[in-house]
Each structure stands twice: as C-alpha cells, then as structure tokens.
Design a protein around this motif. Structure first.
Motif, PDB file in Angstrom:
ATOM      1  N   GLU A 132      -8.970   0.848  -6.285  1.00 14.07           N
ATOM      2  CA  GLU A 132      -9.107   2.272  -6.614  1.00 14.07           C
ATOM      3  C   GLU A 132      -7.740   2.921  -6.819  1.00 14.07           C
ATOM      4  O   GLU A 132      -7.559   3.746  -7.715  1.00 14.07           O
ATOM      5  CB  GLU A 132      -9.877   3.002  -5.514  1.00 14.07           C
ATOM      6  N   ARG A 133      -6.765   2.544  -5.973  1.00 10.68           N
ATOM      7  CA  ARG A 133      -5.416   3.117  -6.111  1.00 10.68           C
ATOM      8  C   ARG A 133      -4.813   2.717  -7.459  1.00 10.68           C
ATOM      9  O   ARG A 133      -4.271   3.559  -8.188  1.00 10.68           O
ATOM     10  CB  ARG A 133      -4.514   2.647  -4.957  1.00 10.68           C
ATOM     11  N   ILE A 134      -4.920   1.444  -7.805  1.00 16.89           N
ATOM     12  CA  ILE A 134      -4.340   0.958  -9.062  1.00 16.89           C
ATOM     13  C   ILE A 134      -5.032   1.602 -10.263  1.00 16.89           C
ATOM     14  O   ILE A 134      -4.372   2.027 -11.209  1.00 16.89           O
ATOM     15  CB  ILE A 134      -4.414  -0.584  -9.119  1.00 16.89           C
ATOM     16  N   ALA A 135      -6.357   1.710 -10.210  1.00 21.18           N
ATOM     17  CA  ALA A 135      -7.093   2.332 -11.313  1.00 21.18           C
ATOM     18  C   ALA A 135      -6.642   3.780 -11.513  1.00 21.18           C
ATOM     19  O   ALA A 135      -6.434   4.228 -12.650  1.00 21.18           O
ATOM     20  CB  ALA A 135      -8.594   2.275 -11.044  1.00 21.18           C
ATOM     21  N   PHE A 136      -6.474   4.517 -10.421  1.00 20.56           N
ATOM     22  CA  PHE A 136      -6.024   5.911 -10.512  1.00 20.56           C
ATOM     23  C   PHE A 136      -4.637   5.980 -11.158  1.00 20.56           C
ATOM     24  O   PHE A 136      -4.392   6.785 -12.056  1.00 20.56           O
ATOM     25  CB  PHE A 136      -5.984   6.553  -9.123  1.00 20.56           C
TER      26      PHE A 136
ATOM     27  N   LYS B 142       0.825  -1.208   0.000  1.00 25.01           N
ATOM     28  CA  LYS B 142       0.000   0.000   0.000  1.00 25.01           C
ATOM     29  C   LYS B 142       0.861   1.261   0.000  1.00 25.01           C
ATOM     30  O   LYS B 142       0.587   2.206  -0.740  1.00 25.01           O
ATOM     31  CB  LYS B 142      -0.923  -0.007   1.226  1.00 25.01           C
ATOM     32  N   ASP B 143       1.925   1.285   0.810  1.00 25.17           N
ATOM     33  CA  ASP B 143       2.790   2.473   0.899  1.00 25.17           C
ATOM     34  C   ASP B 143       3.418   2.806  -0.448  1.00 25.17           C
ATOM     35  O   ASP B 143       3.530   3.974  -0.818  1.00 25.17           O
ATOM     36  CB  ASP B 143       3.887   2.270   1.944  1.00 25.17           C
TER      37      ASP B 143
ATOM     38  N   GLU C 233      -7.781   9.695  -0.658  1.00 27.54           N
ATOM     39  CA  GLU C 233      -9.038   9.680  -1.402  1.00 27.54           C
ATOM     40  C   GLU C 233      -9.453   8.278  -1.839  1.00 27.54           C
ATOM     41  O   GLU C 233     -10.575   8.070  -2.287  1.00 27.54           O
ATOM     42  CB  GLU C 233      -8.925  10.561  -2.652  1.00 27.54           C
ATOM     43  N   PHE C 234      -8.566   7.291  -1.691  1.00 29.54           N
ATOM     44  CA  PHE C 234      -8.832   5.959  -2.208  1.00 29.54           C
ATOM     45  C   PHE C 234      -9.089   4.978  -1.066  1.00 29.54           C
ATOM     46  O   PHE C 234      -8.357   4.923  -0.091  1.00 29.54           O
ATOM     47  CB  PHE C 234      -7.667   5.489  -3.088  1.00 29.54           C
ATOM     48  N   LYS C 235     -10.159   4.180  -1.237  1.00 27.92           N
ATOM     49  CA  LYS C 235     -10.590   3.279  -0.172  1.00 27.92           C
ATOM     50  C   LYS C 235      -9.887   1.929  -0.205  1.00 27.92           C
ATOM     51  O   LYS C 235      -9.762   1.272   0.822  1.00 27.92           O
ATOM     52  CB  LYS C 235     -12.103   3.043  -0.272  1.00 27.92           C
ATOM     53  N   ASN C 236      -9.438   1.496  -1.388  1.00 28.96           N
ATOM     54  CA  ASN C 236      -8.841   0.167  -1.478  1.00 28.96           C
ATOM     55  C   ASN C 236      -7.808   0.100  -2.597  1.00 28.96           C
ATOM     56  O   ASN C 236      -7.610   1.052  -3.351  1.00 28.96           O
ATOM     57  CB  ASN C 236      -9.942  -0.896  -1.689  1.00 28.96           C
ATOM     58  N   GLU C 237      -7.182  -1.059  -2.686  1.00 30.92           N
ATOM     59  CA  GLU C 237      -6.121  -1.265  -3.668  1.00 30.92           C
ATOM     60  C   GLU C 237      -6.623  -1.082  -5.100  1.00 30.92           C
ATOM     61  O   GLU C 237      -5.949  -0.474  -5.927  1.00 30.92           O
ATOM     62  CB  GLU C 237      -5.535  -2.673  -3.501  1.00 30.92           C
TER      63      GLU C 237
ATOM     64  N   GLN D 146       2.204   2.026  -3.436  1.00 32.63           N
ATOM     65  CA  GLN D 146       1.147   2.533  -4.320  1.00 32.63           C
ATOM     66  C   GLN D 146       0.834   3.985  -3.985  1.00 32.63           C
ATOM     67  O   GLN D 146       0.659   4.810  -4.885  1.00 32.63           O
ATOM     68  CB  GLN D 146      -0.116   1.682  -4.177  1.00 32.63           C
ATOM     69  N   GLU D 147       0.783   4.292  -2.690  1.00 34.71           N
ATOM     70  CA  GLU D 147       0.500   5.670  -2.278  1.00 34.71           C
ATOM     71  C   GLU D 147       1.600   6.617  -2.729  1.00 34.71           C
ATOM     72  O   GLU D 147       1.326   7.756  -3.126  1.00 34.71           O
ATOM     73  CB  GLU D 147       0.308   5.744  -0.763  1.00 34.71           C
ATOM     74  N   ALA D 148       2.841   6.172  -2.700  1.00 35.62           N
ATOM     75  CA  ALA D 148       3.951   7.014  -3.156  1.00 35.62           C
ATOM     76  C   ALA D 148       3.815   7.321  -4.648  1.00 35.62           C
ATOM     77  O   ALA D 148       4.059   8.448  -5.084  1.00 35.62           O
ATOM     78  CB  ALA D 148       5.285   6.336  -2.870  1.00 35.62           C
ATOM     79  N   VAL D 149       3.402   6.329  -5.433  1.00 32.61           N
ATOM     80  CA  VAL D 149       3.199   6.544  -6.868  1.00 32.61           C
ATOM     81  C   VAL D 149       2.054   7.530  -7.088  1.00 32.61           C
ATOM     82  O   VAL D 149       2.133   8.421  -7.934  1.00 32.61           O
ATOM     83  CB  VAL D 149       2.925   5.210  -7.603  1.00 32.61           C
ATOM     84  N   ILE D 150       0.988   7.399  -6.298  1.00 33.57           N
ATOM     85  CA  ILE D 150      -0.150   8.326  -6.412  1.00 33.57           C
ATOM     86  C   ILE D 150       0.309   9.751  -6.143  1.00 33.57           C
ATOM     87  O   ILE D 150      -0.053  10.681  -6.866  1.00 33.57           O
ATOM     88  CB  ILE D 150      -1.283   7.910  -5.445  1.00 33.57           C
ATOM     89  N   VAL D 151       1.137   9.936  -5.121  1.00 32.21           N
ATOM     90  CA  VAL D 151       1.666  11.262  -4.800  1.00 32.21           C
ATOM     91  C   VAL D 151       2.508  11.787  -5.961  1.00 32.21           C
ATOM     92  O   VAL D 151       2.391  12.950  -6.356  1.00 32.21           O
ATOM     93  CB  VAL D 151       2.481  11.228  -3.488  1.00 32.21           C
ATOM     94  N   ASP D 152       3.346  10.917  -6.545  1.00 30.65           N
ATOM     95  CA  ASP D 152       4.168  11.321  -7.695  1.00 30.65           C
ATOM     96  C   ASP D 152       3.305  11.795  -8.862  1.00 30.65           C
ATOM     97  O   ASP D 152       3.707  12.660  -9.624  1.00 30.65           O
ATOM     98  CB  ASP D 152       5.044  10.162  -8.177  1.00 30.65           C
ATOM     99  N   LEU D 153       2.113  11.205  -8.991  1.00 29.76           N
ATOM    100  CA  LEU D 153       1.210  11.562 -10.084  1.00 29.76           C
ATOM    101  C   LEU D 153       0.313  12.747  -9.733  1.00 29.76           C
ATOM    102  O   LEU D 153      -0.558  13.134 -10.504  1.00 29.76           O
ATOM    103  CB  LEU D 153       0.344  10.354 -10.470  1.00 29.76           C
ATOM    104  N   GLY D 154       0.488  13.319  -8.532  1.00 21.66           N
ATOM    105  CA  GLY D 154      -0.271  14.499  -8.140  1.00 21.66           C
ATOM    106  C   GLY D 154      -1.586  14.188  -7.456  1.00 21.66           C
ATOM    107  O   GLY D 154      -2.418  15.075  -7.281  1.00 21.66           O
ATOM    108  N   GLY D 155      -1.781  12.952  -7.032  1.00 21.20           N
ATOM    109  CA  GLY D 155      -3.023  12.567  -6.356  1.00 21.20           C
ATOM    110  C   GLY D 155      -2.889  12.596  -4.849  1.00 21.20           C
ATOM    111  O   GLY D 155      -1.807  12.775  -4.300  1.00 21.20           O
ATOM    112  N   ASP D 156      -4.007  12.403  -4.168  1.00 17.87           N
ATOM    113  CA  ASP D 156      -4.062  12.350  -2.713  1.00 17.87           C
ATOM    114  C   ASP D 156      -4.426  10.927  -2.298  1.00 17.87           C
ATOM    115  O   ASP D 156      -5.567  10.499  -2.503  1.00 17.87           O
ATOM    116  CB  ASP D 156      -5.099  13.343  -2.179  1.00 17.87           C
ATOM    117  N   PRO D 157      -3.481  10.172  -1.715  1.00 15.31           N
ATOM    118  CA  PRO D 157      -3.734   8.773  -1.362  1.00 15.31           C
ATOM    119  C   PRO D 157      -4.921   8.571  -0.427  1.00 15.31           C
ATOM    120  O   PRO D 157      -5.557   7.521  -0.454  1.00 15.31           O
ATOM    121  CB  PRO D 157      -2.441   8.332  -0.671  1.00 15.31           C
TER     122      PRO D 157
END
Length: 123
Positions: A106-110, A84-85, A100-104, A87-98
């Motif tokens: 949603e994180r992967i889709a984003f 999870k950590d 906001e996502f409830k599960n894996e 995936q959240e780091a990649v989301i941050v790199d892409l300008g997202g807010d981790p």
C-alpha cells in the motif's frame, strides 16, 4: 547555525539526515530552507550574524537549487529496497499520512501514484 525537531510522525529521512520524534538535530542551511514551514518540523535559526544575512542577489540562486532536490522520483525497485521508515518519509514528503497504510504494498502504491500525479501537474 540551524536546528530542526520532528514534531509529528516517528521518523523522517531527508538529505542524508534521519530525524526521530522530538529529538533536536543541528542541520545545514539548505536542509533548514527545505524543512522550514513543513508542519512536521519545528525549525530554528540560531546566532544570525549580519554577515550571514542573505544578499538580495543570492536569493534567486538558492531558490533555483531547491526544487531540484525535492524532485526525487523513486522506482518500484528502489521503494522495495527501502525500509519502512524510508518509505514513510517519502509518503510524508508527498503529503500523505503513513499511518493510513497497512503494509509495504500500500505504501509503494501510494508513492508511485502520487509521484505520477505530481509529474503530470508539474509540481
């Protein structure tokens, strides 16, 4: 010498370093250049002797290397294998807010959707 402190989020993984909230970490120059200006980090350059100041001829070389390091494209399988950590780091790199996502899923889709958009726009 360079240091970085994660000031937003819980963890952040980049270039072989894992940052935890509010923990100062000594980093290399290339990591400093990548993170400096990122709103999630407080980066500092310490002890700058005159010998370490960049020469104008060297600056373009460094600028050419940086985009290649940022453009890691993850596959769905790679993302599923990540914790999870990560995936959240990649989301941050892409300008997202981790948060906001409830599960894996949603994180992967984003991540996959935003990587695709960045490829199309050439960012």
């Amino acid at each position: 010498m360079y240091t970085a402190v994660l000031i937003k989020g819980k963890t952040y993984s980049v270039m072989g370093h894992v940052f935890l909230l509010n923990q100062e970490k000594e980093i290399e120059k290339k990591v400093f250049q990548y993170l400096n200006g990122n709103e999630f980090f407080d980066c500092k350059q310490l002890d700058v002797p005159d010998d370490d100041k960049p020469v104008k001829d060297e600056e373009p070389k460094e600028a050419e290397e940086e985009p290649q390091q940022e453009q890691k494209i993850y596959t769905e399988t790679e993302l599923k294998d990540m914790k999870k950590d990560g995936q959240e780091a990649v989301i941050v790199d892409l300008g997202g807010d981790p948060s906001e996502f409830k599960n894996e899923g949603e994180r992967i889709a984003f991540i996959l959707e935003n990587q695709e958009q960045q490829e199309k726009t050439g960012e």
